[in-house]
Design a protein around this motif. Structure first.
Motif, PDB file in Angstrom:
ATOM      1  N   THR A   8       0.829  -1.212   0.000  1.00  0.00           N
ATOM      2  CA  THR A   8       0.000   0.000   0.000  1.00  0.00           C
ATOM      3  C   THR A   8       0.855   1.251   0.000  1.00  0.00           C
ATOM      4  O   THR A   8       0.554   2.236  -0.673  1.00  0.00           O
ATOM      5  N   VAL A  40       3.575  -0.009   4.517  1.00  0.00           N
ATOM      6  CA  VAL A  40       2.229  -0.449   4.890  1.00  0.00           C
ATOM      7  C   VAL A  40       1.862  -1.565   3.928  1.00  0.00           C
ATOM      8  O   VAL A  40       1.803  -1.351   2.705  1.00  0.00           O
ATOM      9  N   LYS A  77      -0.517  -5.130   2.827  1.00  0.00           N
ATOM     10  CA  LYS A  77      -1.710  -5.956   2.943  1.00  0.00           C
ATOM     11  C   LYS A  77      -1.256  -7.405   2.781  1.00  0.00           C
ATOM     12  O   LYS A  77      -0.686  -7.781   1.746  1.00  0.00           O
ATOM     13  N   THR A  92      -3.444  -5.810   7.756  1.00  0.00           N
ATOM     14  CA  THR A  92      -2.566  -4.653   7.537  1.00  0.00           C
ATOM     15  C   THR A  92      -1.366  -4.750   8.476  1.00  0.00           C
ATOM     16  O   THR A  92      -1.537  -4.884   9.696  1.00  0.00           O
ATOM     17  N   ASP A 126      -6.047   1.404  14.787  1.00  0.00           N
ATOM     18  CA  ASP A 126      -5.932   2.772  14.288  1.00  0.00           C
ATOM     19  C   ASP A 126      -7.325   3.345  14.050  1.00  0.00           C
ATOM     20  O   ASP A 126      -8.204   2.670  13.505  1.00  0.00           O
ATOM     21  N   GLN A 178      -8.403   5.504  11.997  1.00  0.00           N
ATOM     22  CA  GLN A 178      -8.803   5.644  10.593  1.00  0.00           C
ATOM     23  C   GLN A 178      -8.712   4.330   9.823  1.00  0.00           C
ATOM     24  O   GLN A 178      -9.577   4.013   9.005  1.00  0.00           O
ATOM     25  N   HIS A 179      -7.667   3.536  10.106  1.00  0.00           N
ATOM     26  CA  HIS A 179      -7.410   2.351   9.276  1.00  0.00           C
ATOM     27  C   HIS A 179      -7.777   1.028   9.945  1.00  0.00           C
ATOM     28  O   HIS A 179      -7.621  -0.032   9.340  1.00  0.00           O
ATOM     29  N   GLN A 214      -4.406  -3.271  12.936  1.00  0.00           N
ATOM     30  CA  GLN A 214      -3.180  -3.531  12.178  1.00  0.00           C
ATOM     31  C   GLN A 214      -2.074  -3.994  13.107  1.00  0.00           C
ATOM     32  O   GLN A 214      -2.073  -3.680  14.310  1.00  0.00           O
TER      33      GLN A 214
END
Length: 736
Positions: free
Chosen positions: A23, A33, A35, A46, A69, A71-72, A75
């Motif tokens: 990513t 980052v 996947k 992630t 996270d 927002q994400h 992970q």
């Protein structure tokens, strides 16, 4: 699934799996980052962490803690992250199809896996001839794949080596291209060679590696490297040498070691002839040998030429002038007529003066008269843009000095087609924009000149000196040895331009006359109190107002010129803002992120170094024409010629929506915008502003603070450049 403790504190966990997609990956820091397709996880996981290099399809193992996270989402934040070549068919196909190996994209990756399965790596490495069994792969593509595979293998080894020593991996390609397969061995032996040989790597980075591999801080090797670095940095600031005491002090400060060690290291460098010390007019100066040799050779040749008359056949001056005026329909002013007389009598002449004083008219008259005598006149300039302008002004072909001399570089060694053995055969050589020519380039030029050639050096001595070492134009004028014609009369037609009037006012230390609110003009000052307001106005001017007013292209014809690189009104920040406004990302179009920049198709870019192989040189401006992700290449158009850059070579170019005033020398643009603010205080200088204004042909707009404008006009102080050339021209007191 991620584990957690009863206290809800994150605990260590491990994960392994196939990298489905990269990513994000920053080559500077190694931050990635990813996947990942991992066993026991229905969805892709992630993973974030630091790794030397990474490609989709590789097998990843990581240890770290799970975080959520905002927002994400969930992970794995990896403390350790390792990637290894894939072993499954799925992974290998994704790996080869990622574009990592030039010549193989998704289509060929699929074909290769269908043909050779998991054994494809062994086929490429040891039996590459068999690749031609796959439809579409012939000898040429096979060779490209084999070469790219070997190159990537060594580049990855360099990346791992650098990363293990805490250093950015982004220069790995350049290190490989410079040192080849022995790169790691060479760097281990003397990491300081990186600072000398690799564009973008400085002494601090090389020193960091040296400390990691165990080179003592107080070693003579480190001290010698620090001294050499100090001198090279000074050359980058325009000096040909440094005073002994200043060199010692700066090197000691950089190295943070005892003065005696620095003194011992300098003594060894001088004893080995790697540096040279010379007393020049009371200064003890330390030179690199090649620069001292260049200064001596330049001074000897120019002094010899200055004592000789022009080597032209007899010319009836009055008759020649009358004929020339009839042919051109232009009446020469008395000052131009007298200048023409001196030019036709001088073997070596410097012609200087500001805009609108008739330099081009005088040069054209010289060329026309000598052309009528069937003499060979050759024209050149330091940059492609300057050569193009010269050709347009004279109607004769003009080349860059590099191309004229046939300068090339192979395996780190420089060669020229024109030299004492095969000199340039011309009756007259005209060098335009001579203020830009530095000592090394002048040395090469004089070496390539035939003994009978006359020399005309044309430039504006009030502009900035060359980016490279020396102040050649200024030294030639001040020496009193070389014949000089200085034109000062601004002619009536030129005087109607506010740009030209403003340039002469500033050069004389006076604030330029500004147009009234509704007055039509080619020169404006727009006052803005803050940096934010200046940026907004600047973007509006570049994007819409000036293109609408001049009916011109905002990318090709409008140039922002900045006094400095850093700060909110510096080149770096303004390039990001202007790129976003003038060339936003388009869906579906490829983008390359390298060396802190994002490159897009249509971006305006500038070359930062001389590249003899590509035939592009420092200061050349072009446009990105296309990006080939499969071949990992970006193509840039320079004056109608397309040049290919490997992704790993993109440190040679940078965005050019905004460039420094220094980089603009030798160029002219239809429209120029200059931000001025007190945050640029250290660089608010008269010659800098004067140079910027004289770059604009149809319009110049200054935007910012009135106080900054006044400060720049008042400040006529210039930094002294250490050199021995002026003294050598004058044959002043000099002793070893």
């Amino acid at each position: 699934m991620p584990r957690s403790s009863s206290s809800d504190q994150p605990i260590k966990d491990s994960l392994s799996g196939l990298i489905e997609r990269v990513t994000f990956f920053n080559e500077e820091s190694g931050f990635a980052v990813l996947k990942v397709k991992a066993k026991g996880h229905r969805d892709f996981v992630t993973v974030v962490g630091s790794v030397p290099s990474v490609t989709a399809g590789e097998w990843m193992t990581a240890e770290g803690t799970w975080i959520r996270d905002r927002q994400h989402g969930l992970q794995l934040k990896a403390d350790t992250l390792k990637c290894t070549p894939p072993t499954t068919r799925e992974g290998i196909e994704k790996y080869l199809g990622s574009g990592m190996v030039k010549g193989i994209g998704p289509t060929y990756a699929k074909k290769l896996i269908e043909k050779f399965g998991e054994g494809i790596f062994d086929i490429i490495e040891n039996f590459s001839k068999r690749l031609e069994e796959v439809e579409g792969i012939g000898p040429s593509r096979r060779g490209k794949i084999k070469e790219a595979w070997a190159e990537q293998k060594f580049i990855r080894e360099i990346m791992v080596f650098l990363h293990s020593h805490g250093v950015s991996t982004s220069r790995a390609v350049r290190i490989y291209k410079t040192y080849g397969e022995s790169a790691i061995e060479k760097v281990r032996t003397n990491p300081y060679m990186l600072a000398r040989d690799i564009h973008g790597i400085g002494f601090k980075t090389a020193d960091q590696i040296a400390q990691k591999i165990g080179i003592p801080r107080d070693s003579l090797l480190r001290a010698e490297a620090g001294i050499a670095f100090t001198l090279v940095e000074a050359i980058g600031s325009g000096h040909c040498a440094l005073p002994l005491a200043g060199l010692m002090d700066t090197a000691r400060e950089t190295l943070g070691i005892d003065r005696q060690i620095v003194s011992d290291a300098l003594a060894r460098l001088l004893a080995n002839g790697e540096l040279l010390q010379e007393r020049i007019v009371g200064d003890e100066l330390v030179f690199l040998p090649e620069l001292r040799h260049a200064e001596i050779a330049i001074a000897d040749r120019l002094r010899a030429m200055a004592t000789q008359p022009a080597l032209y056949p007899r010319i009836d001056f009055d008759r020649a002038v009358h004929w020339c005026e009839e042919k051109t329909g232009t009446q020469l002013a008395p000052s131009q007529r007298e200048a023409l007389r001196v030019a036709l009598q001088s073997r070596l002449l410097v012609l200087t003066g500001g805009p609108g004083v008739g330099k081009t008219t005088l040069v054209n008259s010289i060329l026309r008269i000598l052309g009528a005598k069937k003499l060979t006149c050759v024209l050149c300039a330091p940059t492609g843009r300057a050569a193009k302008r010269m050709s347009e002004a004279t109607g004769l072909p003009a080349k860059t000095i590099h191309r004229l001399l046939g300068l090339q570089r192979s395996a780190g060694e420089e060669s020229v087609a024109r030299s004492e053995v095969h000199p340039l055969d011309a009756d007259l050589l005209v060098v335009d924009e001579f203020s830009m020519v530095d000592v090394p380039l002048m040395h090469r030029l004089l070496k390539g000149l035939a003994p009978h050639t006359n020399l005309l050096l044309v430039g504006d001595v009030d502009q900035l000196p060359s980016i490279g070492p020396g102040s050649l134009l200024k030294d030639c004028i001040e020496s009193g040895v070389v014949s000089v014609v200085r034109l000062t009369e601004v002619f009536r037609q030129a005087a109607t331009s506010r740009i030209i009037r403003a340039a002469h006012s500033i050069n004389q230390g006076r604030l330029p006359e500004l147009p009234g609110r509704d007055e039509d003009s080619d020169f404006y000052f727009i006052e803005r109190a803050s940096a934010e307001a200046t940026v907004r106005t600047l973007i509006e001017l570049a994007g819409t107002r000036i293109p609408r007013r001049l009916n011109c292209d905002p990318l090709n014809d409008v140039q922002v010129l900045c006094p400095m690189n850093r700060g909110s009104l510096g080149v770096r920040e303004l390039n990001v803002q202007l790129q976003s406004a003038l060339n936003p990302t388009r869906e579906g179009e490829p983008v390359v992120e390298k060396f802190g920049w994002q490159f897009r198709v249509q971006d305006k870019v500038i070359q930062l170094t001389n590249n003899y192989d590509k035939d592009v040189f420092n200061g050349d401006i072009g446009r990105v024409t296309r990006i080939d992700e499969q071949e990992r290449q970006m193509f840039v158009g320079f004056e109608g010629r397309e040049v290919a850059y490997e992704f790993g070579e993109l440190d040679e170019i940078t965005l050019a929506y905004a460039i420094t005033i220094h980089k603009s020398q030798g160029s002219e643009f239809p429209a120029v915008i200059v931000p001025l603010a007190m945050q640029q205080y250290l660089l608010l200088q008269r010659n800098l502003l004067y140079t910027a204004i004289t770059r604009g042909r149809k319009m110049v707009v200054l935007v910012g603070e009135q106080k900054a404008l006044a400060t720049a006009v008042r400040n006529n102080q210039t930094t002294r450049r250490y050199s021995g050339l002026l003294a050598r021209l004058r044959k002043e007191d000099m002793a070893e």
